[in-house]
Design a protein around this motif. Structure first.
Motif, short mmCIF file in Angstrom:
data_model
loop_
_atom_site.label_atom_id
_atom_site.label_comp_id
_atom_site.label_asym_id
_atom_site.label_seq_id
_atom_site.Cartn_x
_atom_site.Cartn_y
_atom_site.Cartn_z
N ARG A 38 0.84 -1.20 0.00
CA ARG A 38 0.00 0.00 0.00
C ARG A 38 0.87 1.24 0.00
O ARG A 38 2.01 1.22 0.45
N VAL A 48 2.22 -4.90 3.01
CA VAL A 48 1.13 -5.13 3.96
C VAL A 48 1.13 -6.60 4.39
O VAL A 48 1.14 -6.91 5.57
N SER A 62 1.75 -3.38 11.69
CA SER A 62 0.59 -2.50 11.84
C SER A 62 -0.73 -3.17 11.50
O SER A 62 -1.79 -2.65 11.85
N VAL A 63 -0.69 -4.32 10.82
CA VAL A 63 -1.93 -4.98 10.42
C VAL A 63 -2.11 -6.37 11.04
O VAL A 63 -3.16 -7.00 10.85
N ARG A 66 -5.45 -8.05 12.35
CA ARG A 66 -6.62 -7.40 11.72
C ARG A 66 -6.80 -7.84 10.26
O ARG A 66 -7.92 -7.93 9.77
N PHE A 67 -5.69 -8.06 9.57
CA PHE A 67 -5.73 -8.43 8.15
C PHE A 67 -5.35 -9.89 7.99
O PHE A 67 -4.51 -10.42 8.73
N MET A 82 -9.61 -7.47 5.30
CA MET A 82 -9.22 -6.39 6.19
C MET A 82 -10.35 -6.11 7.17
O MET A 82 -11.45 -5.72 6.76
N LEU A 85 -10.80 -1.84 10.41
CA LEU A 85 -10.05 -0.84 9.64
C LEU A 85 -9.94 0.47 10.40
O LEU A 85 -10.87 0.88 11.12
N LYS A 86 -8.81 1.12 10.21
CA LYS A 86 -8.51 2.40 10.87
C LYS A 86 -8.25 3.46 9.80
O LYS A 86 -7.86 3.14 8.68
N GLU A 88 -5.77 5.24 9.40
CA GLU A 88 -4.39 5.15 8.92
C GLU A 88 -4.18 4.02 7.93
O GLU A 88 -3.09 3.89 7.36
N ASP A 89 -5.20 3.19 7.70
CA ASP A 89 -5.13 2.17 6.65
C ASP A 89 -5.48 2.75 5.28
O ASP A 89 -5.34 2.06 4.27
N TYR A 93 -3.94 0.36 -2.57
CA TYR A 93 -3.44 -0.99 -2.32
C TYR A 93 -3.09 -1.64 -3.65
O TYR A 93 -3.91 -1.64 -4.59
#
Length: 124
Positions: A38, A48, A62-63, A66-67, A82, A85-86, A88-89, A93
């Motif tokens: 990304r 990512v 960072s993921v 969550r991912f 994903m 999600l935040k 900052e994501d 991609y």
């Protein structure tokens, strides 16, 4: 000769989910690693998640949790689920595949291929 086509991006609220898909097509002999990168505005492109042909996965810190990256070798497709999600994501991609392509007059050539990118925006 080889195309990677992504789908599934869009706008989602914080805490929401999206699933990205990337299908490879063309004169493909074999695919090794596949993955997702990304790039946010003003930042460098970053890894990512990636997955080997055998299913071993790697995630950016960072993921993690969550991912989830997965692939269907029969369909030459890689996915990125994903969750949570935040903001900052938010980024474009890009799908990546390290593969061997059969090129006219050249034979079987390994190389890195990229998709065109799909935008993910996380905002309320």
């Amino acid at each position: 000769q080889v195309q990677l086509v992504e789908s599934g991006g869009g706008l989602v609220q914080p805490g929401g989910s999206l699933r990205l898909s990337c299908a490879a097509s063309g004169s493909i002999v074999s695919i090794n690693d596949m993955g997702w990168y990304r790039q946010a505005p003003g930042k460098q492109r970053e890894l990512v998640a990636s997955i080997t042909r055998g299913g071993r996965t790697t995630y950016a810190d960072s993921v993690k949790g969550r991912f989830t990256v997965s692939r269907d070798n029969a369909k030459l497709t890689v996915y990125l689920q994903m969750n949570s999600l935040k903001p900052e994501d938010t980024a474009a991609y890009y799908c990546n595949a390290n593969l061997v392509a059969r090129l006219p007059a050249l034979g079987d050539i390994p190389g890195d291929y990229w998709g065109q990118g799909t935008q993910v925006t996380v905002s309320s």
